[in-house]
Every structure is written in C-alpha cells, then in structure tokens.
Design an enzyme around this catalytic site. Structure first.
Site, PDB file in Angstrom:
ATOM      1  CE  LYS A 272       1.196  -0.693  12.107  1.00 18.25           C
ATOM      2  NZ  LYS A 272       0.528  -2.237  11.618  1.00 18.25           N
TER       3      LYS A 272
ATOM      4  CD  GLU B 297      10.952  -6.156   1.271  1.00 19.48           C
ATOM      5  OE1 GLU B 297      10.559  -6.160   0.436  1.00 19.48           O
ATOM      6  OE2 GLU B 297      11.268  -7.246   2.133  1.00 19.48           O
TER       7      GLU B 297
ATOM      8  CB  CYS C 219       9.017 -10.017   0.316  1.00 16.48           C
ATOM      9  SG  CYS C 219      10.393 -10.149   0.690  1.00 16.48           S
TER      10      CYS C 219
ATOM     11  CD  GLU D 199       4.308 -10.260  -3.224  1.00 14.72           C
ATOM     12  OE1 GLU D 199       3.968  -8.980  -3.427  1.00 14.72           O
ATOM     13  OE2 GLU D 199       5.904 -10.354  -3.244  1.00 14.72           O
TER      14      GLU D 199
END
Ligand code: ADP
Length: 496
Positions: free
Chosen positions: A185, A259, A294, A395
C-alpha cells in the site's frame, strides 16, 4: 517557476493505472480518484486511483492464491527472477529519479534513492538459495530434531512518501526472497514510483498475485492490517498511525515491523575533524530531502570549546544551498511534501522563535519569488537549543537543524539519549576509545562514527524505543519474513 521538464512520467503512470491485482492494472478505485499535487509547483499534476477495502480484499485473495506456488518455486529460479527484477530497476534509474522529483520533490542531482531499492533487491535475491534449517540434539531419546524456516504467507507492506520505492523494496524484496507473497500500500503522496516498480516486477517474471499494489490512503492501509489473511505487516510512517495499526493488529495477534522515525543526535567532540563533520551536519539535516529523512541527524550536539567553530562551518554550507526546481541539474534542495508539511514545519520554527527555545541562526522562512507556489522552506538552523524544547524533542520532518551545546562526554550521551526516539545516532571524534564508548552508549539502532552510514542493504536498519522494531536490510530482514518450525522425528529403534 520554470519547469523545463514535463510531468509526463507521472501522468503516464497514472493513466496506465496504479493498482495492480493478480497481474492486472486498474485505473480507478473504489475510494475514487485523488489529485496528486506536485510539491514544487503546488499544482495538481495527475489523478490516480484510490483503492479501499474492496481492492485490499481482492489483492489479499490474489496473494493468498499465489502463495503455494511461489513458495515452491525453486530457490535458484526465484533468485534469478529477483536478479532480473533488480536489473530492470537499474535500467530505469533515470526514470525513477524523475518520478521521485515530480512526486516527492527530490532533486535529480541529489543522492539517487533508487540505488537503495536496487541494492535491497540484489541482496535479497542472494538469500533465496541460502535459507537453511538446523538439526539439533534431542534427549532423553534419539530423534531427528529439525528446524525449518518457513514463509508466513501474505505480507502487507505500508510505506510512506519520503522514499516510497526504497521502502517498498526494503519490505517486499526480503519477503519475496523468503517465499512470501506481498500486498504493497504505497503512500497517497507518492504512488507513482511504486507503480513503476510493479510494471518492472511483471516484466521480470514475478508471477501474477505474488506482488500486488493498492494505491490508496488510510482506509486501504487499515484494511490491509485488519485482513485476517495477512500474516504480518511491515509499516513505515508516523507513531500515531502505528498506534492505530498496532491496536488493529492486536485483535489478531499479528506481528509487525515498524519503522517510525527519529530525532537522532549527532555528537561532535572537540577532537573531531570539524570540516568533515560540518558537511554531514549541514546537508544531512537541513538540505538532503529537505530534511525529510527519518534517520537524519537533526540534533547536532557540539562540545563547548568548538561550538563557535562548528556553527560557523555549518552555516557556511547551509547558506550556499541552491533551492529550486527538483528537475534542474543544479538544484541542491527541493520542496517539502505538502502544504500541511509547510504549516507543521513553520509552526515549529515560529514556536521556537517565540518561545526562545533556540536562537534562529539562518533561514526560518518559506521561500517566495518564483518558488512561492511550491512548498519550499529555507534551510533553517537554530543554535543554543534547549534539548527539552518541542523543537528538540519532536520530529519536525523538515529542513530544520537544532544545535545544542555540551561540555562532557557524559553530558553528551545523556542529552543524546534524552528522547523517546532511538532510530540513529552519530559521533564525530578521533579518539578510538571514545568512539566505541559513545557508540556503545547511544540508545539507538543505527550508529554512524565519523560518517553518515551508506544504508547498505547488508546492514540491518531499524530503531529502538519509539522508533519502532524489526529490521530492514541485512540477514535479519529476510528472517523477519520467515517463521521457525521445529520438526521432531522419532528414529526407528530409539528407546521411547
Ligand atoms: P507520514 O506522516 O510519514 O505520511 P503516516 O503515518 O501518516 O506517515 O503515513 C504512512 C503510511 O500510512 C501511508 O501509506 C498512509 O497512507 C498510511 N496511513 C495513514 N493513516 C493510516 C491509518 N489510519 N491506517 C492505515 N494506514 C494509514
């Protein structure tokens, strides 16, 4: 802005269909169509099919049906198919780079993320004929005790937009090598590169149903996790979505690989090569992928005695960056992904300025002029940042570097680990003992000493703490998609 190239690559891919089920492409989805916005122009460039629960059901059915034959494909044949696939990805490198520029704004002049995808497929191909079992001793009576490692069945792969092709291959390649079938996906913000992957997978001879793709959004992602015939899910994305998916997976005790990003510290000691450290500190936080990576070193921890010298070097790099059209050969930095991302990143910048959690040293603005319609933000550096501030703890996922001072090694490690994340950590020093001590003390899964890691397919990548669990890359990434089975065979004549 002047766009020298046309968005042909993505419009063609959209026109050919972005949903692949059982070897057939679909141009429409049960959840409708979605306009894809080119982040460099802010304009819609192609409409693609949005799949929902219906397509996920069909794709999983196809993957389930294809599994028994795929797992029995002889190891050398499976290896050759994956090698052919890697070769085709390689042949289409330029096209992948153009698609990445158009769909996610990654400059064609920058690091070609497609290389990561190619390496993952080559590496996984090499494992096809090396998956072995074990025989272990038994007692109290003799038996043949064999441990097999078997594929799960259907694997769900949910990826995000900052490297959708690499992420799709980091998940699918080891899963396929281990004999599973896969439903991917891809992210709604970048579905086209994955569609190209699907076309090349077909050309390579990956049989219908073995690799399926359902472009879509949250509905499709959630349906994939909730589907009872999906045995394991590998997800790359945000913590809030991971929490939703973990709850869904819990209902079926379904394992996941997660992740989930990071807030990685980059510790520069006074004995480090400052020139070298500054290049990495600047480009890998506030320039590459416009800071949307990331594992990027977004918190730069600098020892007090070299703080000013380091800041000066970092600023010299950041101030020279050419921002602009990702398709232009001299562009070093492209846009961020969306208006939502602009709002979020500018929110962090404005909050930090207002709260005085850090001193704005450069940048801090959305780029205007010819680039005003795109989602461009200046590379931004804050100095003397408070490690407990929102800027240092959350983040940002944009081109914003926080610089933090420290005095001692102990303080540096304490600051580095004072975060809920644990994806990566970096240390710059010429003291070998200190390099080992600090690498050992960092609470993170992926460490770089005097360098940014090359993300080699041989290296297990993944996080500690809230950055997730499970690994992509390395032998362990293949083992993620195998489950052990112990077979105890009584030997004739043994005393039982
Ligand atoms: P990012 O902020 O990096 O885009 P997200 O976690 O929002 O990360 O999205 C990562 C992936 O998860 C994308 O493919 C997205 O479509 C999918 N996704 C988003 N929300 C959900 C949800 N509620 N359920 C399942 N998948 C989701």
């Amino acid at each position: 802005m002047s766009t020298a190239a046309t968005p042909d690559d993505v419009t063609k891919l959209a026109d050919q269909g972005t949903i692949l089920i059982n070897g057939e492409w679909r141009k429409t989805g049960s959840a409708g169509m979605m306009d894809h916005i080119n982040p460099a122009t802010g304009k819609a460039q192609a409409a693609f099919a949005v799949g929902g629960r219906a397509e996920i059901d069909e794709a999983v059915r196809a993957a389930k049906a294809a599994f028994p034959a795929w797992r029995k494909v002889k190891a050398d044949v499976r290896r050759d198919i994956l090698n052919r696939f890697a070769g085709l990805l390689e042949q289409h490198k330029d096209k992948f780079n153009r698609v990445a520029a158009l769909e996610t704004g990654v400059p064609i002049s920058g690091f070609p993320i497609i290389n990561l995808a190619i390496d993952q497929v080559k590496y996984a191909a090499g494992w096809c004929d090396k998956i072995e079992g074990q025989i272990t001793p038994t007692y109290p009576f003799d038996a043949l005790n064999m441990i097999h490692h078997e594929p799960y069945g259907v694997i769900g792969a949910i990826t995000t937009w900052n490297g959708p092709v690499a992420a799709a291959m980091m998940k699918s390649a080891p899963a396929l090598a281990a004999g599973n079938t896969v439903v991917v996906k891809p992210p709604e913000l970048g579905p086209f590169g994955t569609a190209l992957v699907g076309r090349l997978a077909q050309e390579a001879g990956i049989p219908p149903g073995v690799l399926n793709i359902v472009s879509g959004a949250a509905e499709a992602g959630e349906a994939l996790v909730r589907h009872p015939d999906v045995a394991k899910v590998s997800f790359t994305g945000s913590i809030p979505v991971a929490e939703i998916l973990l709850k869904a997976a819990a209902e079926q005790i379904k394992p996941m690989v997660l992740e989930l990003g990071g807030k990685s510290a980059n510790i520069v000691f006074d004995d480090a090569d400052l020139d070298q450290a500054a290049v990495m500190a600047a480009y890998m936080s506030a320039v590459q992928l416009a800071g949307q990576g990331c594992l990027f070193p977004t918190r730069l921890l600098v020892q007090d005695s070299v703080y000013d010298a380091m800041v000066e070097r970092v600023l010299a790099h950041v101030k020279g960056v050419k921002i602009g059209n990702p398709l232009a050969a001299d562009t070093m930095m492209g846009p961020v992904i969306s208006q939502r991302a602009v709002d979020r990143i500018m929110g962090y910048i404005d909050h930090t300025v207002a709260s005085r959690d850090g001193k704005l040293l450069t940048g801090g603005k959305r780029v205007g002029g010819d680039l005003a319609d795109g989602y461009f933000i200046e590379p931004t550096v804050f100095g003397d940042v408070d490690n407990r501030s929102r800027l240092a703890q959350e983040e940002v996922f944009g081109p914003v570097l926080s610089i933090i001072r420290f005095k001692t090694e102990e303080e540096a490690l304490a600051l580095a680990n004072d975060t809920r994340y644990g994806l990566a950590g970096y240390v710059h020093t010429n003291d070998l003992g200190r390099a080992h001590r600090v690498a050992g003390g960092l609470e993170a899964g992926y460490i770089g000493v005097n360098a940014f890691p090359s993300m080699a397919a041989t290296a297990p990548f993944g996080g500690w703490k809230h950055s997730g669990y499970g690994r992509e890359g390395g032998r362990i990434s293949v083992e993620e998609f195998l489950r052990p089975k112990n077979i105890h065979i009584a030997l004739p004549g043994s005393n039982y």
